[in-house]
Design an enzyme around this catalytic site. Structure first.
Site: not given
Length: 262
Positions: A13, A15, A207
């Site tokens: 991922d 951001d 996240d």
């Protein structure tokens, strides 16, 4: 533990993971990115960002030409096609029309309602990067303004239009039903196995809740400490192949690779 060699594939991922949640910096991950490149280990970016954002970022990270997954899996590139759109795609425009029809029932704003300057203001992106974030092809970013208990009704309404809803680290995302980071990763891995003649070991890092399908699918999963109110909880039983970081963003990204690869 996975081997630090060319049979490995890292899927990440952006951001809140490889990129800092607040300023999009990746300095803490730089050393590992260099090591992965030296070992000829592909790094597949798997993000809610658009292809228009990801392709220049790949060049900056030193991984130009690698496969990538954009818009939470609604856009997949196996690495052979690296086009950047100048305008939003037709499928995206049709999606915006559908969402507009639902505003009679639910309160939300989406990227198509905003200018580049608006998006830059509430994301912290530069004006140029905010424009790239609005060059969408098949998914839309939402700011939910309604009561939280109406989200399920909204999800049901989307299903009637063959659409689905997923929560990222910062926003909600609407995309075609059947899409997702896990499905997209399977497509990338199938393509690579067909071309290379072997199946890669995968290490994934994320996240947010929208990373769960990808983290369920990889061989080794790093759950980076994030800012989402919804915890990232996996159903898999192999606890020795799951690591939760104590740091956020690129520091957590580095921590996860340190754990599994050193």
């Amino acid at each position: 533990m996975p081997a630090l060699d060319s049979s490995l594939l890292v899927v990440t991922d952006l951001d809140g993971s490889l990129l800092d949640h607040h300023d999009y910096n990746w300095e803490a991950a730089r050393e590992w990115l260099t090591r992965l490149q030296q070992q000829h280990i592909p790094v597949v970016l798997c993000s809610s960002k658009t292809a228009a954002e990801i392709i220049p970022l790949q060049k900056a990270l030193g991984i130009a030409g690698a496969p990538f997954i954009a818009e939470n899996g609604a856009r997949v590139s196996t690495g052979e096609e690296q086009t950047v759109r100048d305008e939003p795609g037709e499928a995206y425009q049709a999606l915006c029309v559908t969402l507009s029809s639902l505003k009679a029932q639910f309160r939300f704003d989406s990227f198509c309602d905003f200018s580049d300057a608006d998006v830059a203001n509430f994301t912290g992106l530069s004006l140029a990067d905010a424009r790239k974030s609005r060059m969408r092809e098949a998914s839309e970013v939402l700011l939910w303004r309604d009561d939280a208990d109406k989200l399920e009704a909204f999800r049901t309404a989307l299903t009637a239009h063959q659409l689905s809803l997923t929560q990222g680290g910062r926003f909600w995302h609407v995309m075609p039903a059947g899409c997702g980071k896990g499905v997209a990763l399977a497509q990338v891995l199938h393509h690579l196995a067909k071309n290379e003649g072997f199946t890669r070991t995968t290490l994934g890092l994320g996240d947010g809740p929208n990373d769960i399908p990808m983290l369920e699918a990889v061989d080794y999963a790093v759950i980076i400490k994030g800012f989402s109110k919804t915890p990232v909880t996996l159903q898999r039983r192999d606890a020795d192949r799951i690591y939760r970081t104590t740091h956020t963003g690129p520091e957590g990204w580095r921590e996860g690779l340190d754990h599994f690869l050193t």
